[in-house]
Motif scaffolding. Structure first.
Motif, PDB file in Angstrom:
ATOM      1  N   ASP A 182      33.574  36.654  40.089  1.00  0.00           N
ATOM      2  CA  ASP A 182      32.623  37.009  39.043  1.00  0.00           C
ATOM      3  C   ASP A 182      32.128  38.412  39.345  1.00  0.00           C
ATOM      4  OD1 ASP A 182      32.749  34.502  37.751  1.00  0.00           O
ATOM      5  OD2 ASP A 182      31.364  33.671  39.224  1.00  0.00           O
TER       6      ASP A 182
ATOM      7  N   PRO B 177      26.521  38.603  38.579  1.00  0.00           N
ATOM      8  CA  PRO B 177      26.366  39.095  39.942  1.00  0.00           C
ATOM      9  C   PRO B 177      27.653  38.913  40.725  1.00  0.00           C
ATOM     10  CG  PRO B 177      25.303  36.972  39.737  1.00  0.00           C
ATOM     11  CD  PRO B 177      25.774  37.370  38.357  1.00  0.00           C
ATOM     12  N   LEU B 178      27.876  39.807  41.640  1.00  0.00           N
ATOM     13  CA  LEU B 178      29.109  39.819  42.415  1.00  0.00           C
ATOM     14  C   LEU B 178      29.266  38.523  43.203  1.00  0.00           C
ATOM     15  CD1 LEU B 178      31.555  41.436  43.272  1.00  0.00           C
ATOM     16  CD2 LEU B 178      30.205  42.371  45.127  1.00  0.00           C
ATOM     17  N   SER B 179      30.385  37.853  42.997  1.00  0.00           N
ATOM     18  CA  SER B 179      30.640  36.595  43.680  1.00  0.00           C
ATOM     19  C   SER B 179      32.149  36.393  43.808  1.00  0.00           C
ATOM     20  CB  SER B 179      30.023  35.440  42.889  1.00  0.00           C
ATOM     21  OG  SER B 179      30.392  34.206  43.456  1.00  0.00           O
TER      22      SER B 179
ATOM     23  N   THR C 102      34.471  33.358  45.364  1.00  0.00           N
ATOM     24  CA  THR C 102      34.479  32.030  45.965  1.00  0.00           C
ATOM     25  C   THR C 102      35.915  31.616  46.250  1.00  0.00           C
ATOM     26  OG1 THR C 102      32.531  31.486  44.656  1.00  0.00           O
ATOM     27  CG2 THR C 102      33.690  29.662  45.685  1.00  0.00           C
TER      28      THR C 102
ATOM     29  N   GLU D  14      32.054  31.234  50.287  1.00  0.00           N
ATOM     30  CA  GLU D  14      31.637  32.435  49.565  1.00  0.00           C
ATOM     31  C   GLU D  14      32.017  33.649  50.404  1.00  0.00           C
ATOM     32  OE1 GLU D  14      30.185  34.705  46.578  1.00  0.00           O
ATOM     33  OE2 GLU D  14      30.319  32.532  46.517  1.00  0.00           O
TER      34      GLU D  14
ATOM     35  N   VAL E  22      31.176  36.835  49.648  1.00  0.00           N
ATOM     36  CA  VAL E  22      30.224  37.931  49.469  1.00  0.00           C
ATOM     37  C   VAL E  22      28.941  37.563  50.211  1.00  0.00           C
ATOM     38  CG1 VAL E  22      28.891  39.256  47.793  1.00  0.00           C
ATOM     39  CG2 VAL E  22      31.206  38.523  47.232  1.00  0.00           C
TER      40      VAL E  22
ATOM     41  N   PHE F 187      25.042  37.243  51.201  1.00  0.00           N
ATOM     42  CA  PHE F 187      23.941  36.863  50.323  1.00  0.00           C
ATOM     43  C   PHE F 187      23.117  38.062  49.866  1.00  0.00           C
ATOM     44  CE2 PHE F 187      21.924  37.092  54.415  1.00  0.00           C
ATOM     45  CZ  PHE F 187      20.652  37.545  54.134  1.00  0.00           C
TER      46      PHE F 187
ATOM     47  N   PRO G  46      24.288  40.783  46.145  1.00  0.00           N
ATOM     48  CA  PRO G  46      23.748  40.726  44.778  1.00  0.00           C
ATOM     49  C   PRO G  46      22.290  41.181  44.713  1.00  0.00           C
ATOM     50  CG  PRO G  46      24.938  38.709  45.280  1.00  0.00           C
ATOM     51  CD  PRO G  46      24.824  39.480  46.556  1.00  0.00           C
TER      52      PRO G  46
END
Length: 92
Positions: free
Chosen positions: A34, A37-39, A41, A51, A53, A55, A58
């Motif tokens: 995504d 917000p940057l994600s 998975t 995950e 990225v 924490f 974002p």
């Protein structure tokens, strides 16, 4: 020269595009990305996801966006005040 693509998921390349989780027998099945917000998975065969990225990334993106909007607003307010002020330097 063959191009090497790297998976954002922590694992070792098993060949044929398969990645195995370090120290386990799970194989990477899919990656969900995504943009905002940057994600990222990573989905593994064992039924769990990780995950990729941190924490705070974002959070840092949102803080940067708020700072950019605030600075732009302050620049516009300063410009309109300067344009409305008398040009000859006299005070009324």
């Amino acid at each position: 020269m063959p191009s090497r693509t790297r998976s954002p998921c922590a694992g070792t390349n098993q060949g044929s595009g398969l990645y195995a989780d370090a120290g386990s027998e799970y194989v990477l099945t899919s990656v969900s990305v995504d943009s905002f917000p940057l994600s990222i998975t990573c989905h593994w065969t064992g039924g769990y996801s990780t995950e990729a990225v941190w924490f705070w990334v974002p959070l840092l993106m949102y803080v940067g966006l708020v700072c950019a909007v605030a600075c732009s607003a302050l620049l516009l307010v300063g410009r309109t005040r300067r344009l409305r002020s008398p040009q000859d330097g006299s005070v009324q």
